[in-house]
Design a protein around this motif. Structure first.
Motif, PDB file in Angstrom:
ATOM      1  N   THR A 274       0.831  -1.203   0.000  1.00 51.57           N
ATOM      2  CA  THR A 274       0.000   0.000   0.000  1.00 51.57           C
ATOM      3  C   THR A 274       0.866   1.254   0.000  1.00 51.57           C
ATOM      4  O   THR A 274       0.625   2.198  -0.771  1.00 51.57           O
ATOM      5  CB  THR A 274      -0.919   0.019   1.235  1.00 51.57           C
ATOM      6  OG1 THR A 274      -1.585  -1.240   1.303  1.00 51.57           O
ATOM      7  CG2 THR A 274      -1.931   1.141   1.163  1.00 51.57           C
ATOM      8  N   ALA A 275       1.890   1.252   0.844  1.00 56.04           N
ATOM      9  CA  ALA A 275       2.769   2.417   0.940  1.00 56.04           C
ATOM     10  C   ALA A 275       3.480   2.664  -0.385  1.00 56.04           C
ATOM     11  O   ALA A 275       3.544   3.798  -0.882  1.00 56.04           O
ATOM     12  CB  ALA A 275       3.795   2.196   2.059  1.00 56.04           C
ATOM     13  N   ALA A 276       3.980   1.584  -1.016  1.00 54.66           N
ATOM     14  CA  ALA A 276       4.699   1.726  -2.278  1.00 54.66           C
ATOM     15  C   ALA A 276       3.798   2.320  -3.353  1.00 54.66           C
ATOM     16  O   ALA A 276       4.183   3.259  -4.061  1.00 54.66           O
ATOM     17  CB  ALA A 276       5.222   0.359  -2.726  1.00 54.66           C
ATOM     18  N   VAL A 277       2.567   1.794  -3.456  1.00 53.53           N
ATOM     19  CA  VAL A 277       1.647   2.293  -4.475  1.00 53.53           C
ATOM     20  C   VAL A 277       1.294   3.750  -4.193  1.00 53.53           C
ATOM     21  O   VAL A 277       1.228   4.579  -5.110  1.00 53.53           O
ATOM     22  CB  VAL A 277       0.387   1.402  -4.540  1.00 53.53           C
ATOM     23  CG1 VAL A 277      -0.680   2.041  -5.422  1.00 53.53           C
ATOM     24  CG2 VAL A 277       0.739   0.020  -5.063  1.00 53.53           C
ATOM     25  N   ALA A 278       1.110   4.080  -2.919  1.00 56.13           N
ATOM     26  CA  ALA A 278       0.765   5.458  -2.568  1.00 56.13           C
ATOM     27  C   ALA A 278       1.861   6.431  -3.015  1.00 56.13           C
ATOM     28  O   ALA A 278       1.571   7.502  -3.557  1.00 56.13           O
ATOM     29  CB  ALA A 278       0.536   5.574  -1.065  1.00 56.13           C
ATOM     30  N   VAL A 279       3.106   6.038  -2.802  1.00 56.17           N
ATOM     31  CA  VAL A 279       4.218   6.903  -3.215  1.00 56.17           C
ATOM     32  C   VAL A 279       4.218   7.086  -4.720  1.00 56.17           C
ATOM     33  O   VAL A 279       4.355   8.197  -5.251  1.00 56.17           O
ATOM     34  CB  VAL A 279       5.574   6.303  -2.742  1.00 56.17           C
ATOM     35  CG1 VAL A 279       6.729   7.024  -3.408  1.00 56.17           C
ATOM     36  CG2 VAL A 279       5.672   6.370  -1.229  1.00 56.17           C
ATOM     37  N   LEU A 280       4.003   5.963  -5.469  1.00 57.18           N
ATOM     38  CA  LEU A 280       3.983   6.036  -6.935  1.00 57.18           C
ATOM     39  C   LEU A 280       2.869   6.957  -7.424  1.00 57.18           C
ATOM     40  O   LEU A 280       3.061   7.768  -8.332  1.00 57.18           O
ATOM     41  CB  LEU A 280       3.815   4.637  -7.528  1.00 57.18           C
ATOM     42  CG  LEU A 280       5.075   3.754  -7.443  1.00 57.18           C
ATOM     43  CD1 LEU A 280       4.753   2.335  -7.908  1.00 57.18           C
ATOM     44  CD2 LEU A 280       6.197   4.343  -8.269  1.00 57.18           C
TER      45      LEU A 280
END
Lengths: 256, 317
Positions: B37-43
């Motif tokens: 979730t965190a990775a996608v949010a950053v992207l």
């Protein structure tokens, strides 16, 4: 031997792709009587029933319902195939109850029952709807009129299907294994409705494996095997004292 | 040995009563789900940042042209082409589907041939054919087949560019629509049709009241796909110099040189049209789901209201 026969089959033959399913069936059903057709699977019971309302065309032989030829008009030595509209008109006085109910899933229970009397018989909408409610009440489903069929149990669906057939005010009701697709505990509720109809003097032809129903409700039991009527008579005789060895073998297998 | 024996021994009774009333459920934890979730949010944040900060997107120009009268006119033409294309396409497609399901071999093969040809030839080529119809036939006459003509009309007058575009889109669409409609009818349970016949319901009524509503359940999602495809497909018409959306933005950017913002304007409008259609699709599907599903899916409004009440209840508790 009082009234004219409601159903009269003479020498009916029917083949499907080279396989002869009916091989010269003669059958008479008198008005107001209940006829139960028994027989092993593949004996042609369903096909026989379907020829009575012309869902299957016969290859040879004549089918009469209430004195009228089904599917054809006779002039002299010729049989003229009837146009679809007239077949439909004659058919709309014959109720048919299917093994798989075949209710219309996108219509409510009430609309399922009311559709044909309005569109096929052209009767007044308000009267038909009132009558449909009465019929649903009679089969014990007064509280389900606005449901869709898929939300009902199998037994309830089959009772709707019976109400739908009755809504045509039929002269004759045909049942094609009406309890075969039901869970065992739901069979009773459908047979109860059918017993009721039998008592009220409805002319019925029932294809079934329910020997108990045949014993109680039938006036005549017909045993069919390999496309021929092997034996027929009152239930006491055919079921309890069968003359033919094939009938005896079948009953032995079913009742065991 | 003794360890094996314990493994097969009956479970040790926990202390306390075993009716489960005072036990609390501890939900399983999903640490990797949080990482993802965190990775996608950053992207997502990076993508948005790039969209906003890069001046080359030129959002000011996009805003300036989005509702320009010439663009609005172009959107309306695109809409008109889509609606006519889909309506004529599906009417003709339904006729073709019925012909293909007919017992008459001539009707069946005519329908098959139509579908074969119009699916095989690229749309852009078909459009050019219709556009240049006048080169094939100078005039079109109406009258008795192979007999005398009652009146005659010049092809150029009858088939203008808009008509040619609609003809091209609709005739092409009809071939696809025919297969969509046919698949809907093939999906209906034969037993129910037999039941309708056994009840003596007249043929036309059977088609409209029994067959069509059941077929629609299969037809609608695919038809919506076709419709959305056509919204964007209308952009092919630019080769006929019709000022639909795509042609119009090209006209503007060749004049002003602002290619990217003008392409964005078109993209935004295509997005809006498709969104409206998707919302429509949801409600049409819901309508035809009556009786097919035990419980109808909630509308977004109902879902919102449910979330809101749940939220209030939790706050109150």
């Amino acid at each position: 031997m009082s009234a004219a026969p409601m159903v009269d089959l003479r020498g009916v033959h029917k083949s499907f792709g080279g396989i002869e399913v009916l091989r010269g069936v003669d059958l008479t059903v008198r008005t107001g009587e209940v006829t139960v057709v028994l027989g092993p699977s593949g004996s042609g019971k369903s096909t026989l029933l379907r020829t009575i309302n012309h869902l299957e065309k016969v290859d040879r032989g004549l089918v009469r319902v209430d004195g009228e030829l089904i599917g054809y008009r006779r002039s002299g030595r010729k049989l003229h195939e009837l146009p679809e509209r007239q077949i439909l008109r004659r058919r709309s006085r014959i109720g048919f109850v299917f093994q798989n109910f075949n209710l219309f899933p996108h219509l409510t229970v009430l609309d399922n029952v009311a559709e044909a009397p309005i569109s096929a018989q052209g009767r007044d909408r308000v009267t038909v709807l009132a009558e449909a409610r009465e019929l649903l009440d009679r089969v014990g489903l007064a509280d389900k009129v606005d449901e869709y069929p898929r939300r009902l149990s199998g037994g309830q669906q089959q009772r709707v299907a019976i109400a739908r057939a009755l809504a045509l005010r039929p002269k004759l009701l045909l049942f094609d294994e009406p309890t075969s697709a039901l869970d065992p505990e739901l069979v009773g509720e459908v047979l109860d409705v059918m017993r009721d109809l039998a008592r009220s003097g409805t002319t019925m032809v029932v294809v079934t494996h329910e020997i108990g129903f045949a014993r109680e409700a039938a006036d005549t039991v017909v045993f069919l095997d390999e496309g021929r009527v092997v034996e027929q008579g009152p239930p006491a005789q055919v079921l309890d004292d069968p003359r033919e060895p094939r009938t005896r073998a079948f009953l032995g297998a079913v009742l065991r | 040995m003794s360890e094996l024996a314990t493994a097969h021994a009956p479970p040790v009774r926990e202390e306390g009563p075993d009716d489960g009333a005072d036990l609390t459920i501890v939900r399983a934890r999903h640490p990797w789900r949080w990482v993802a979730t965190a990775a996608v949010a950053v992207l997502v944040a990076m993508a948005l940042h790039a969209l906003v900060t890069n001046a080359a997107w030129d959002w000011a120009t996009v805003g300036q042209y989005l509702f320009a009268p010439s663009i609005i006119r172009a959107v309306l033409l695109t809409l008109q082409l889509t609606v006519l294309g889909i309506v004529v396409g599906f009417v003709l497609g339904t006729v073709l589907a019925i012909m293909r399901l007919s017992p008459n071999p001539l009707l069946r093969s005519v329908s098959w041939t139509y579908i074969w040809i119009f699916r095989s030839v690229p749309l852009i080529l078909q459009l050019l054919f219709w556009y240049n119809l006048a080169l094939l036939y100078k005039s079109i006459s109406f009258g008795v087949p192979f007999g005398p003509a009652l009146f005659e009309i010049g092809t150029m007058d009858l088939v203008g560019p808009v008509t040619a575009a609609v003809l091209g889109l609709a005739l092409h669409q009809a071939a696809y629509a025919a297969e969509v409609v046919r698949s809907g009818f093939l999906g209906i349970d034969q037993g129910r049709l037999e039941a309708a016949a056994a009840l003596g319901i007249p043929r036309w009524r059977r088609f409209r009241r029994i067959q069509l509503p059941q077929a629609m359940r299969t037809i609608v999602p695919t038809a919506a796909n076709e419709l959305i495809g056509l919204v964007k497909g209308t952009s092919v018409v630019y080769i006929m110099a019709l000022s639909e959306l795509f042609y119009q933005v090209q006209v503007i950017y060749t004049r002003t040189g602002r290619v990217i913002p003008m392409l964005l304007v078109a993209a935004v409008w295509y997005l809006v049209l498709t969104t409206v259609l998707s919302i429509g699709q949801f409600y049409v599907e819901r309508h035809y789901a009556k009786g097919a599903l035990r419980v109808l899916p909630p509308t977004p409004l109902q879902r919102l209201r449910a979330t809101f009440t749940r939220f209030r209840r939790e706050v109150a508790a």
